[in-house]
Design an enzyme around this catalytic site. Sequence first.
Site, PDB file in Angstrom:
ATOM      1  N   GLN A 143       2.382   2.355  10.213  1.00  0.00           N
ATOM      2  CA  GLN A 143       2.091   1.526   9.061  1.00  0.00           C
ATOM      3  C   GLN A 143       1.026   0.512   9.456  1.00  0.00           C
ATOM      4  O   GLN A 143       0.929   0.139  10.616  1.00  0.00           O
ATOM      5  CB  GLN A 143       3.353   0.805   8.585  1.00  0.00           C
ATOM      6  N   THR A 150       9.089  -1.491  11.624  1.00  0.00           N
ATOM      7  CA  THR A 150       9.944  -0.413  12.114  1.00  0.00           C
ATOM      8  C   THR A 150       9.951   0.698  11.070  1.00  0.00           C
ATOM      9  O   THR A 150      10.989   1.079  10.548  1.00  0.00           O
ATOM     10  CB  THR A 150      11.351  -0.947  12.456  1.00  0.00           C
ATOM     11  N   HIS A 151       8.758   1.135  10.707  1.00  0.00           N
ATOM     12  CA  HIS A 151       8.592   2.219   9.750  1.00  0.00           C
ATOM     13  C   HIS A 151       7.784   3.330  10.410  1.00  0.00           C
ATOM     14  O   HIS A 151       6.709   3.675   9.963  1.00  0.00           O
ATOM     15  CB  HIS A 151       7.886   1.718   8.481  1.00  0.00           C
ATOM     16  N   ASN A 152       8.324   3.865  11.501  1.00  0.00           N
ATOM     17  CA  ASN A 152       7.682   4.988  12.171  1.00  0.00           C
ATOM     18  C   ASN A 152       8.072   6.260  11.425  1.00  0.00           C
ATOM     19  O   ASN A 152       9.184   6.349  10.905  1.00  0.00           O
ATOM     20  CB  ASN A 152       8.170   5.090  13.619  1.00  0.00           C
ATOM     21  N   GLN A 208       1.681  -3.852   2.962  1.00  0.00           N
ATOM     22  CA  GLN A 208       2.293  -2.816   3.757  1.00  0.00           C
ATOM     23  C   GLN A 208       1.419  -1.581   3.631  1.00  0.00           C
ATOM     24  O   GLN A 208       1.599  -0.770   2.730  1.00  0.00           O
ATOM     25  CB  GLN A 208       3.693  -2.547   3.201  1.00  0.00           C
TER      26      GLN A 208
END
Lengths: 254, 571
Positions: free
Chosen positions: B332, B500-502, B424
């Site tokens: 992201q 923490t948006h892998n 984002q």
Amino acid sequence: MSEQEQQSKPSKSDQGQTMSRRKFLTNSGYAVGGVVLGGVLGYLLPKGKKQPAAQPAPQPNENRNFNEALMFFNQEQYMITQAAVERIFPADDNGPGAKELGAAFFIDHQLAGDWGFNARDYMQPPFYVGEKTQGYQGRLRRREIFYIGLRELQNYSQTKYKKDFPSLTPEEQDAVLTAFQNDDVKLSTISASGFFNLLRSSTLEGVYSDPLYGGNKDMKGWVMREYPGNQMSYTNVIEQKFTVMQPKSLRDHL
Amino acid sequence: MAKKLPKTDVVIIGVGWAGGIIASELTKKGLSVVGLERGKERVTEDYYMAHDELRYALRYDLMQDLSKETITFRSNEKVRALPMRSYGSFLLGEGLGGAGVHWNGQTFRFLPYDFKIRSMTIDRYGKDKIPPGMTIQDWGITYDELEPFFDKFEKTTGISGEENPMAGKRSNAYPTPPMLHTPSMKMFTEAANKLKLHPYTVPSANLSENYTNPDGISRAACQYCGYCERFGCEYGAKADPVVTVIPVAKKTGKFEIRTLSYVRRILHKGGKATGVMYTDLTTGEEIEQPADIVVSTGYVFNNTRLMLLSKIGKPYDSASGTGVIGKNYAYQVIKGTAAGFFEDQKFNLYAGAGSLGVSLDDYNGDNFDHSDLKFIHGGNIAHTMTGQRPIQNNPVPEGTPIWGKDFKAKSLKYANSVLTVGSQGSSMPFRHHYLDLDPTYKDQFGDPLIRITFDFEDQDRELARYLSDRCGEIVKEMGGQNILKLKELGPYEITTYQSTHNTGGVIMGENPGNSAINNHMQMWDMENLFVIGASAFPHNSGYNPTGTIGALAYRAADGIVEYSKKGKLLV
């Protein structure tokens, strides 16, 4: 009788402790040998003040903070840390600095535990020098970095000013810390700026974490920035204009 | 020789959102399910002392213990990958409920554009709009096909929200009304309206009012305490698997949870999964759990690593661009933000909730014309009030030193006077971004760690700058001064927290040639193995991923039930 009650009871042993501490200071000054003796003793013992003949015996109800003792640092390391954190977050018109807030006790207590040992970090070999983007790749743990970093603060102060770090003027202390921050100090064992950043971030932790951990004494760090600490609900103020409230700590929640 | 246990219908690897949803849906249909969770059990009562910034936000109390296992990272194939020795860029979950315990609760639906990204980009701009090396692909499912499952996840979790005018059509309104608005949220809304944008309240899993879901689970309203991200909720107001789906599964009597049970291999024979091998972390014993159906419901890295360690599916090869496991790792672009200083105004920044905010999608997906822009997709822009805790939030005007007298004075002066508008940014996959097994570094058992090869591309640099400028315009309109904006995205680095948006690694798609799983999360190569999570995303959108993971998990649950009856490939 519990241990705590025993300790808070006024007794001859308090005088005995005072005596033995003085004796310890003398001995430790003697023991460091190579380091300039005057400097060590110079800041460990209060200057221009007469030591009272005997400490007044504490009253039975006196509110003593038994947490204000050392788990990891020796006296010298504690004094250097205390001087350094106070420059990072100094006392001013807004309120107390990191020294009064107990940040040095906080750092001591943290280094004594899991964090100081990097217990929850990946510390397996092999160790290679990495790219900056890959983060810390050293084999030293935080307590070792502090141990070395504090000594190097002392060494640099001696080289530059012929004095120990705690004995320098605030301006000189700032100059020393700036030299570490900018890596103007070349160290072979640790990164000077890495140590500085660790010192800076742990100072802020000591100023603003819950008093449970030994810093942020009496929540005075929170009071300065009007942070209310541990409150159970803000439903009543969430739609309102800025609202100052009496801070609460985790202790209030028990 | 591993101890062999009696066979179960279904075994789940990792009991977080995906695992909890699968467990609740399958046990309701009468299947016997064993849930294996490597971390410990967790209950709401654990969070009695939750308002502790040091313990949870800086010492990562709820996160995976990196001394036992981490990931390795390199920017490109020419660099030696090295372990992430302490936390930074992202935070890995562990324990019952997984990262679903310490999420913020922002629950979006990915856009219709996301699911058809390749064909819709080509339709509108032509093939040349996709730069060389960018491996975007359609997901093998449409928004409309997934809509009922978004709806289901939102009802389970009780999402509080209002219609987003720039997103896909909804079959139902949100189950609960939007969260309360702070004065600064009202300022953001007014500024956005003046700029002719389309603001709406962030859809929130922190409940705006008491709510009972279709499974009969009741939860209390959010208290806006300001401790969501990185913390557990002491009220159970924030939807997490432990207070929603897991108790539903338990109540059936068909769900057995085994915590401190670390699954190390999926066992298989003749192209079919036969069960799993796990280590009981309390005894060190290796145990075999046979099952008719295996469902891997771990985080991105765990799902991908388990496939590679178990030798399931063809590992991705970046040189030839063939193979699928580890393919299309994406992340992201979170640094395209702007912060404004408000000289004479203070706000209750200490209060908030993980999903308290107002956002807009005018610059997300393909909601705006990209003809003259050097990137595709975009990002959600939002002003959120998540609780500004004092150790981690000390913004000072540009040029202020980071320590000393001036720092102290300025950080105190502005402690309650800085408002941020963040974005984002989406993350597109590239041929040379992937996951594989590290050749050097090992976990606590001696198994190789997963290795990330990833860096920001021109696409990301252009996107970040563009979004930062848009955020800056809004902050300015809100009345902010001395606005801090992103100057240069710089290289991807693993030390600063970003998101923490892998995503990616075991991706879904239309055919086995370009994907590992079909649109029921079923492995093309192994029909009784389902792999669920953000690992299924072929790219990452400009939103938090959990809403879409929830929808995919509910759809997968239907597929697994169907498979348990028919026993064949579902597509």
